[in-house]
Structures are given as structure tokens and as C-alpha cells.
Design a protein around this motif. Structure first.
Motif, PDB file in Angstrom:
ATOM      1  N   GLN A   1       0.848  -1.198   0.000  1.00 17.97           N
ATOM      2  CA  GLN A   1       0.000   0.000   0.000  1.00 17.97           C
ATOM      3  C   GLN A   1       0.882   1.246   0.000  1.00 17.97           C
ATOM      4  N   VAL A   2       0.305   2.344  -0.460  1.00 20.34           N
ATOM      5  CA  VAL A   2       1.017   3.620  -0.534  1.00 20.34           C
ATOM      6  C   VAL A   2       0.232   4.667   0.238  1.00 20.34           C
ATOM      7  N   GLN A   3       0.936   5.484   1.005  1.00 15.39           N
ATOM      8  CA  GLN A   3       0.303   6.572   1.744  1.00 15.39           C
ATOM      9  C   GLN A   3       0.889   7.901   1.277  1.00 15.39           C
ATOM     10  N   ALA A  23       4.409  13.860   1.126  1.00 15.22           N
ATOM     11  CA  ALA A  23       5.388  12.784   1.121  1.00 15.22           C
ATOM     12  C   ALA A  23       4.698  11.445   0.895  1.00 15.22           C
ATOM     13  N   ALA A  24       5.219  10.686  -0.040  1.00 15.59           N
ATOM     14  CA  ALA A  24       4.693   9.352  -0.328  1.00 15.59           C
ATOM     15  C   ALA A  24       5.544   8.313   0.381  1.00 15.59           C
ATOM     16  N   SER A  25       4.878   7.310   0.945  1.00 17.09           N
ATOM     17  CA  SER A  25       5.592   6.238   1.628  1.00 17.09           C
ATOM     18  C   SER A  25       4.892   4.909   1.369  1.00 17.09           C
ATOM     19  N   GLY A  26       5.611   3.820   1.663  1.00 20.96           N
ATOM     20  CA  GLY A  26       5.067   2.489   1.417  1.00 20.96           C
ATOM     21  C   GLY A  26       5.902   1.767   0.389  1.00 20.96           C
ATOM     22  N   CYS A  94      -3.082  16.047  -2.572  1.00 18.05           N
ATOM     23  CA  CYS A  94      -1.928  15.546  -3.300  1.00 18.05           C
ATOM     24  C   CYS A  94      -2.332  14.291  -4.062  1.00 18.05           C
ATOM     25  N   ASN A  95      -1.769  14.119  -5.241  1.00 19.49           N
ATOM     26  CA  ASN A  95      -2.047  12.948  -6.069  1.00 19.49           C
ATOM     27  C   ASN A  95      -0.740  12.396  -6.614  1.00 19.49           C
ATOM     28  N   ALA A  96      -0.650  11.081  -6.684  1.00 19.10           N
ATOM     29  CA  ALA A  96       0.556  10.459  -7.236  1.00 19.10           C
ATOM     30  C   ALA A  96       0.180   9.215  -8.024  1.00 19.10           C
ATOM     31  N   ASP A  97       0.862   9.042  -9.127  1.00 14.45           N
ATOM     32  CA  ASP A  97       0.697   7.873  -9.992  1.00 14.45           C
ATOM     33  C   ASP A  97       1.879   6.946  -9.695  1.00 14.45           C
ATOM     34  N   ASP A 108      -3.329   5.036  -8.969  1.00 18.19           N
ATOM     35  CA  ASP A 108      -3.539   6.414  -8.533  1.00 18.19           C
ATOM     36  C   ASP A 108      -3.763   6.460  -7.032  1.00 18.19           C
ATOM     37  N   TYR A 109      -3.070   7.359  -6.341  1.00 17.60           N
ATOM     38  CA  TYR A 109      -3.234   7.522  -4.900  1.00 17.60           C
ATOM     39  C   TYR A 109      -3.491   8.986  -4.563  1.00 17.60           C
ATOM     40  N   TRP A 110      -4.243   9.168  -3.469  1.00 12.19           N
ATOM     41  CA  TRP A 110      -4.597  10.511  -3.014  1.00 12.19           C
ATOM     42  C   TRP A 110      -4.249  10.681  -1.533  1.00 12.19           C
ATOM     43  N   GLY A 111      -3.879  11.911  -1.187  1.00 15.36           N
ATOM     44  CA  GLY A 111      -3.701  12.248   0.211  1.00 15.36           C
ATOM     45  C   GLY A 111      -5.041  12.580   0.851  1.00 15.36           C
TER      46      GLY A 111
END
Length: 120
Positions: A1-3, A23-26, A94-97, A108-111
Motif C-alpha cells: 500500500q502507498v500513503q 510525502a509518499a511512503s510504502g 496531493c495525487n501520485a501515480d 492512482d493515490y490521493w492524500g
């Protein structure tokens, strides 16, 4: 999983500045695009800025006032917001691919969002 964890929101007077961080983690193999979106009360979520491979894209409403940047070593994206206006008031997301594994495609992940309020 990604946070994705955002920080840096708050209350600022018109004309002021704020800097958002995310900041992305996982489990992360690679992060492709990262970006910032915002949602004001009663409005749809809208794109603010994105960055991928050093190339940036901005909404017309923030061009010349906001700057997006990223630190790939820290999996972190920033949004420097200058000359803030009351109409910039919104929850910023925040959004990250993110690609997690060699055998998987990006997801796709969201804060959780951070509130920015511009008011005197």
C-alpha cells in the motif's frame, strides 16, 4: 500500500504565501506523475498543478503565482503558493501515480487533504 501525507496548510492573509508538502511512503518502485488538486466548498475538485519528469503543468488561475516541484529521492512533491487570493481557499489534495512492483501497472493515490484558507 502507498500513503500520501500532506502538510503546510493553514490560514493566510491575501497576498501571503504558503508551502505545501506531500510525502509518499510504502511500497514504491517508481512514481510517475505527481500533482496537486483542490476542492472549494460546493465546487468540483480541480487540477492545480502537475509535474512529471521535470515537466510542469498549471491551471490558468494559478500560473505565475504557484510553483510545483519534487524531490524524487524523498518521494515528495511541493507546492509553493505566492500572492494568495481568497478564491484560492480550498482543501488541497496531493495525487501520485505510483508503480509498486515490476509486474504491476501504476495506480492512482490521493492524500487526505489539507485546508488552505485565504482571508483577512
Amino acid at each position: 500500500q502507498v500513503q500520501l501525507v500532506e502538510s503546510g496548510g493553514g490560514l493566510v492573509q491575501p497576498g501571503g504565501s504558503l508551502r505545501l508538502s506531500c510525502a509518499a511512503s510504502g511500497t514504491i518502485l517508481r512514481i510517475n506523475a505527481m500533482g496537486w488538486y483542490r476542492q472549494a466548498p460546493g465546487k468540483q475538485r480541480e487540477l492545480v498543478a502537475t509535474i512529471i519528469s521535470g515537466s510542469t503543468n498549471y491551471a490558468d488561475s494559478v500560473k505565475g503565482r504557484f510553483t510545483i516541484s519534487r524531490d524524487n529521492a524523498k518521494n515528495t512533491v511541493y507546492l509553493q503558493m505566492n500572492s494568495l487570493k481568497p478564491e484560492d481557499t480550498a482543501v488541497y489534495y496531493c495525487n501520485a501515480d505510483v508503480r509498486q512492483y515490476y509486474w504491476s501497472g501504476p495506480s492512482d493515490y490521493w492524500g487526505q487533504g489539507t485546508q488552505v484558507t485565504v482571508s483577512s
